[in-house]
Design a protein around this motif. Sequence first.
Motif, PDB file in Angstrom:
ATOM      1  N   ARG A 188      19.209  24.408  38.652  1.00 10.60           N
ATOM      2  CA  ARG A 188      19.461  22.983  39.012  1.00 10.60           C
ATOM      3  C   ARG A 188      18.793  22.202  40.205  1.00 10.60           C
ATOM      4  NH1 ARG A 188      25.948  23.134  39.490  1.00 10.60           N
ATOM      5  NH2 ARG A 188      26.636  23.820  37.341  1.00 10.60           N
ATOM      6  N   THR A 189      17.286  23.200  40.617  1.00  8.27           N
ATOM      7  CA  THR A 189      16.503  22.412  41.525  1.00  8.27           C
ATOM      8  C   THR A 189      14.579  22.693  40.360  1.00  8.27           C
ATOM      9  OG1 THR A 189      15.874  24.425  41.977  1.00  8.27           O
ATOM     10  CG2 THR A 189      17.461  23.647  43.441  1.00  8.27           C
ATOM     11  N   GLY A 190      15.186  22.906  39.195  1.00 10.67           N
ATOM     12  CA  GLY A 190      14.017  21.955  38.959  1.00 10.67           C
ATOM     13  C   GLY A 190      13.894  23.053  37.536  1.00 10.67           C
ATOM     14  N   THR A 191      12.358  23.209  37.398  1.00  5.83           N
ATOM     15  CA  THR A 191      12.051  23.931  36.176  1.00  5.83           C
ATOM     16  C   THR A 191      10.803  24.580  36.582  1.00  5.83           C
ATOM     17  OG1 THR A 191      12.938  22.438  34.051  1.00  5.83           O
ATOM     18  CG2 THR A 191      11.332  24.348  33.612  1.00  5.83           C
ATOM     19  N   SER A 192      10.492  25.866  35.926  1.00  3.23           N
ATOM     20  CA  SER A 192       9.308  26.986  37.121  1.00  3.23           C
ATOM     21  C   SER A 192       8.476  27.430  35.927  1.00  3.23           C
ATOM     22  CB  SER A 192       9.514  27.279  38.121  1.00  3.23           C
ATOM     23  OG  SER A 192      10.108  28.738  37.788  1.00  3.23           O
ATOM     24  N   PHE A 193       7.181  27.846  35.390  1.00  6.62           N
ATOM     25  CA  PHE A 193       6.704  28.740  34.722  1.00  6.62           C
ATOM     26  C   PHE A 193       5.650  29.594  35.429  1.00  6.62           C
ATOM     27  CE2 PHE A 193       4.941  23.645  33.786  1.00  6.62           C
ATOM     28  CZ  PHE A 193       3.687  24.423  33.408  1.00  6.62           C
ATOM     29  N   GLU A 194       4.677  29.821  34.544  1.00  4.78           N
ATOM     30  CA  GLU A 194       3.778  30.849  34.938  1.00  4.78           C
ATOM     31  C   GLU A 194       2.471  29.627  33.334  1.00  4.78           C
ATOM     32  OE1 GLU A 194       3.303  35.153  35.811  1.00  4.78           O
ATOM     33  OE2 GLU A 194       2.584  34.539  33.550  1.00  4.78           O
ATOM     34  N   LEU A 195       1.263  29.555  34.709  1.00  2.80           N
ATOM     35  CA  LEU A 195       1.097  28.491  33.108  1.00  2.80           C
ATOM     36  C   LEU A 195      -0.447  29.500  32.903  1.00  2.80           C
ATOM     37  CD1 LEU A 195      -0.914  26.228  32.332  1.00  2.80           C
ATOM     38  CD2 LEU A 195      -1.753  25.602  34.842  1.00  2.80           C
ATOM     39  N   HIS A 196      -1.458  29.943  31.642  1.00  3.99           N
ATOM     40  CA  HIS A 196      -2.019  30.128  31.484  1.00  3.99           C
ATOM     41  C   HIS A 196      -2.741  28.747  30.843  1.00  3.99           C
ATOM     42  CE1 HIS A 196      -0.928  33.929  32.222  1.00  3.99           C
ATOM     43  NE2 HIS A 196       0.543  33.275  32.364  1.00  3.99           N
ATOM     44  N   LEU A 222       7.894  22.117  38.352  1.00  2.00           N
ATOM     45  CA  LEU A 222       8.606  20.909  38.027  1.00  2.00           C
ATOM     46  C   LEU A 222      10.045  20.822  38.947  1.00  2.00           C
ATOM     47  CD1 LEU A 222       7.460  20.778  34.033  1.00  2.00           C
ATOM     48  CD2 LEU A 222       6.615  19.963  36.320  1.00  2.00           C
ATOM     49  N   SER A 223      10.682  19.586  39.850  1.00  2.73           N
ATOM     50  CA  SER A 223      11.417  18.527  39.966  1.00  2.73           C
ATOM     51  C   SER A 223      12.098  18.634  38.543  1.00  2.73           C
ATOM     52  CB  SER A 223      11.811  17.775  40.688  1.00  2.73           C
ATOM     53  OG  SER A 223      10.721  16.227  39.911  1.00  2.73           O
ATOM     54  N   LEU A 224      12.213  18.570  37.327  1.00  5.27           N
ATOM     55  CA  LEU A 224      12.836  17.980  36.000  1.00  5.27           C
ATOM     56  C   LEU A 224      14.106  19.419  35.630  1.00  5.27           C
ATOM     57  CD1 LEU A 224      10.308  16.056  36.881  1.00  5.27           C
ATOM     58  CD2 LEU A 224      10.641  15.763  33.877  1.00  5.27           C
ATOM     59  N   ILE A 225      14.412  18.952  35.578  1.00  2.00           N
ATOM     60  CA  ILE A 225      15.858  20.142  35.205  1.00  2.00           C
ATOM     61  C   ILE A 225      15.813  20.524  32.991  1.00  2.00           C
ATOM     62  CG2 ILE A 225      17.852  20.749  34.529  1.00  2.00           C
ATOM     63  CD1 ILE A 225      18.867  19.316  36.600  1.00  2.00           C
ATOM     64  N   GLY A 226      15.310  21.398  32.687  1.00  2.00           N
ATOM     65  CA  GLY A 226      15.384  21.638  31.866  1.00  2.00           C
ATOM     66  C   GLY A 226      14.175  22.602  30.926  1.00  2.00           C
ATOM     67  N   SER A 227      14.115  22.938  29.883  1.00  2.00           N
ATOM     68  CA  SER A 227      12.821  24.607  29.203  1.00  2.00           C
ATOM     69  C   SER A 227      11.973  23.233  28.478  1.00  2.00           C
ATOM     70  CB  SER A 227      12.791  24.930  28.234  1.00  2.00           C
ATOM     71  OG  SER A 227      13.570  24.695  27.404  1.00  2.00           O
ATOM     72  N   HIS A 228      12.679  21.748  28.177  1.00  2.00           N
ATOM     73  CA  HIS A 228      12.044  20.970  27.133  1.00  2.00           C
ATOM     74  C   HIS A 228      11.158  19.719  28.024  1.00  2.00           C
ATOM     75  CE1 HIS A 228      15.523  18.347  29.634  1.00  2.00           C
ATOM     76  NE2 HIS A 228      14.561  17.576  28.667  1.00  2.00           N
ATOM     77  N   ASN A 284      24.249  23.934  29.416  1.00  2.00           N
ATOM     78  CA  ASN A 284      24.729  25.666  29.291  1.00  2.00           C
ATOM     79  C   ASN A 284      23.978  26.829  30.185  1.00  2.00           C
ATOM     80  OD1 ASN A 284      27.428  26.684  27.978  1.00  2.00           O
ATOM     81  ND2 ASN A 284      25.932  28.391  26.925  1.00  2.00           N
ATOM     82  N   THR A 285      22.749  26.689  30.225  1.00  2.00           N
ATOM     83  CA  THR A 285      22.227  27.508  31.516  1.00  2.00           C
ATOM     84  C   THR A 285      22.208  26.901  32.443  1.00  2.00           C
ATOM     85  OG1 THR A 285      20.202  26.947  29.671  1.00  2.00           O
ATOM     86  CG2 THR A 285      19.559  28.144  31.799  1.00  2.00           C
ATOM     87  N   ILE A 286      22.423  25.789  32.958  1.00  2.00           N
ATOM     88  CA  ILE A 286      23.027  25.856  34.483  1.00  2.00           C
ATOM     89  C   ILE A 286      24.083  25.696  34.766  1.00  2.00           C
ATOM     90  CG2 ILE A 286      20.575  24.409  34.506  1.00  2.00           C
ATOM     91  CD1 ILE A 286      21.956  22.411  35.328  1.00  2.00           C
ATOM     92  N   ARG A 287      24.756  25.872  34.311  1.00  2.00           N
ATOM     93  CA  ARG A 287      26.095  25.845  34.398  1.00  2.00           C
ATOM     94  C   ARG A 287      26.494  27.303  35.096  1.00  2.00           C
ATOM     95  NH1 ARG A 287      31.033  26.818  29.996  1.00  2.00           N
ATOM     96  NH2 ARG A 287      32.772  26.514  31.205  1.00  2.00           N
ATOM     97  N   ASN A 288      27.449  27.559  36.475  1.00  2.00           N
ATOM     98  CA  ASN A 288      27.395  28.884  37.363  1.00  2.00           C
ATOM     99  C   ASN A 288      28.492  29.269  36.698  1.00  2.00           C
ATOM    100  OD1 ASN A 288      25.705  27.956  38.670  1.00  2.00           O
ATOM    101  ND2 ASN A 288      26.747  26.488  40.163  1.00  2.00           N
ATOM    102  N   ALA A 289      28.500  29.983  37.513  1.00  2.00           N
ATOM    103  CA  ALA A 289      29.433  31.165  36.865  1.00  2.00           C
ATOM    104  C   ALA A 289      31.431  30.723  37.398  1.00  2.00           C
ATOM    105  CB  ALA A 289      29.626  32.672  37.499  1.00  2.00           C
ATOM    106  N   GLY A 290      31.861  30.441  36.368  1.00  2.00           N
ATOM    107  CA  GLY A 290      33.149  29.841  36.586  1.00  2.00           C
ATOM    108  C   GLY A 290      33.733  28.078  37.118  1.00  2.00           C
ATOM    109  N   GLU A 291      32.313  27.662  36.457  1.00  2.00           N
ATOM    110  CA  GLU A 291      32.185  26.465  36.222  1.00  2.00           C
ATOM    111  C   GLU A 291      32.721  25.504  35.228  1.00  2.00           C
ATOM    112  OE1 GLU A 291      28.626  23.292  38.503  1.00  2.00           O
ATOM    113  OE2 GLU A 291      28.657  24.991  36.750  1.00  2.00           O
ATOM    114  N   ARG A 292      33.579  24.055  34.953  1.00  2.00           N
ATOM    115  CA  ARG A 292      34.224  23.546  34.456  1.00  2.00           C
ATOM    116  C   ARG A 292      32.916  23.088  33.498  1.00  2.00           C
ATOM    117  NH1 ARG A 292      37.696  18.974  33.618  1.00  2.00           N
ATOM    118  NH2 ARG A 292      39.314  19.514  32.647  1.00  2.00           N
ATOM    119  N   LEU A 293      33.100  23.061  32.762  1.00  2.00           N
ATOM    120  CA  LEU A 293      31.572  22.474  31.287  1.00  2.00           C
ATOM    121  C   LEU A 293      32.333  20.848  30.495  1.00  2.00           C
ATOM    122  CD1 LEU A 293      28.740  21.738  30.842  1.00  2.00           C
ATOM    123  CD2 LEU A 293      28.979  22.998  29.247  1.00  2.00           C
ATOM    124  N   ILE A 294      32.497  19.761  30.860  1.00  2.00           N
ATOM    125  CA  ILE A 294      33.131  18.747  30.577  1.00  2.00           C
ATOM    126  C   ILE A 294      31.737  17.870  29.334  1.00  2.00           C
ATOM    127  CG2 ILE A 294      33.882  16.537  30.299  1.00  2.00           C
ATOM    128  CD1 ILE A 294      35.203  17.397  32.839  1.00  2.00           C
TER     129      ILE A 294
END
Length: 470
Positions: free
Chosen positions: A263-271, A281-287, A355-365
């Motif tokens: 929920r705080t962003g997206t990280s990756f290893e750059l080669h 990244l501050s942006l959310i999502g692998s896309h 679905n990825t950032i959904r916490n356990a027990g959290e309702r998804l709408i």
Amino acid sequence: MGVSLRAHDICTATGGTLRWGRPDTLFTSVSIDSRHIVPQALFVPLAGERANGHRYISAAVEGGAAGFLFSPSFPVGQPDGATGIEVPDPLTALQDLATWHRQRLAARVIGIAGSNGKTTTKELMAQVFIAQRPTWATQGNLNNHIGLPLTLLRAAPEDDFLVLEMGTSGPGELTALGRFAQPHIGVITTISEEHTETLGDLAGVLAAEIELLAALPPDGVVIINGDDPMLLAAVQRQARCRIVTFGEQPANQVRAAQIQVSRTGTSFELHALGQCRQVQLSLIGSHCVPAALATIAAVLENGLDLETACATLRTAQGAPRRLTPFSVPAYQLTGLDDCYNANPASMQHALQTANTIRNAGERLILVLGDMLELGAVGELRHREIGAYVAGLKPVPDALVTVGQYAPQLADAAVQAGLPAHVFPDATAAAPCVHALVRQVDGPQLMLVKGSRGVHLEQILEALVERNGKE
């Protein structure tokens, strides 16, 4: 300093004729909207579906325009003190003027095309380049046959780089934009079903997007998503310039690994170029990772500093309504606003991210609207998204579908065992969504995703505004 145009320059560029005023009249901006005129502006009256801009020439001059273009087919009186230039067609003149101005600029031009991720790539690249060198970039969604010329006409001589988003919804459109922009570097983000109402099918989309290649010089570079085999093969066949690839597969020159989404962003290893960096990244999502990779590829191609670029990416912001977080504390609701646009690929990315950032027990709408402009495959693709939704694990708690294809999307989900609420438009859906978030206590996550024409933002804006005020 911005654009600087004299009346005689405009006549030279457009083949126009000076009818009133002085040939040395100076213009420092170009506008097509009489409501947003600044002093020394050139007003270009365009004919739209609802109104003809020639009717607003007097208003533009009263607002401070130093002059205007006009067509001989539309009678125009001479407003006091303004310079009037007659041209055969104001839209063509706008494009010719932009092309002429582009040829005066020394800036290196980067043109960005593709089915998904153009705007995010443009936003990240612009912020990274601006942090290091004078750069002008497409503002908002000015990426078509009108918007791109306006963008070019706002570039200044001192700009070292122009980062231009180039959109297409029909054959030949990118070819025309390429003539205006004359890019040195082209970026093609991805190929997926979009605008199939006018482009026909995926092959038609591919053909339209790779029109960008023809605009690139032999000593230019095309930066493409190497994880897309269809795109890669087509570019390898047709490109007359060097190809640089990005993606997750090992063969790419600029590669991401170990992608993590939260929920705080997206990280990756750059080669890249034998170097390894951790990118946040501050942006959310692998896309959003391909957008960052394309940006880094452009950084390396232009000799900019990689360390500074990675540091800028950490705080760089995306465009509004692209999986933008929002919250409604009164309902313990966290939301993802993705109301800007939608096609099948971007819809699946958004659902996967939620679905990825959904916490356990959290309702998804899920509040899902139409994916517009898909043509003959529209009904089928909405059914496929409905089935995809029902296949999410854990299963979403509520599904609201909105628009022309709402029944098809809902039907596929219902057949798979997920109940759905179906509405023809956002106004009708808003009370249901409000009731759903009030049903339970506890944390909730909501994704709101659809094409702009469905206006789903009305639903989330009402929720945020009310924030528990019943």
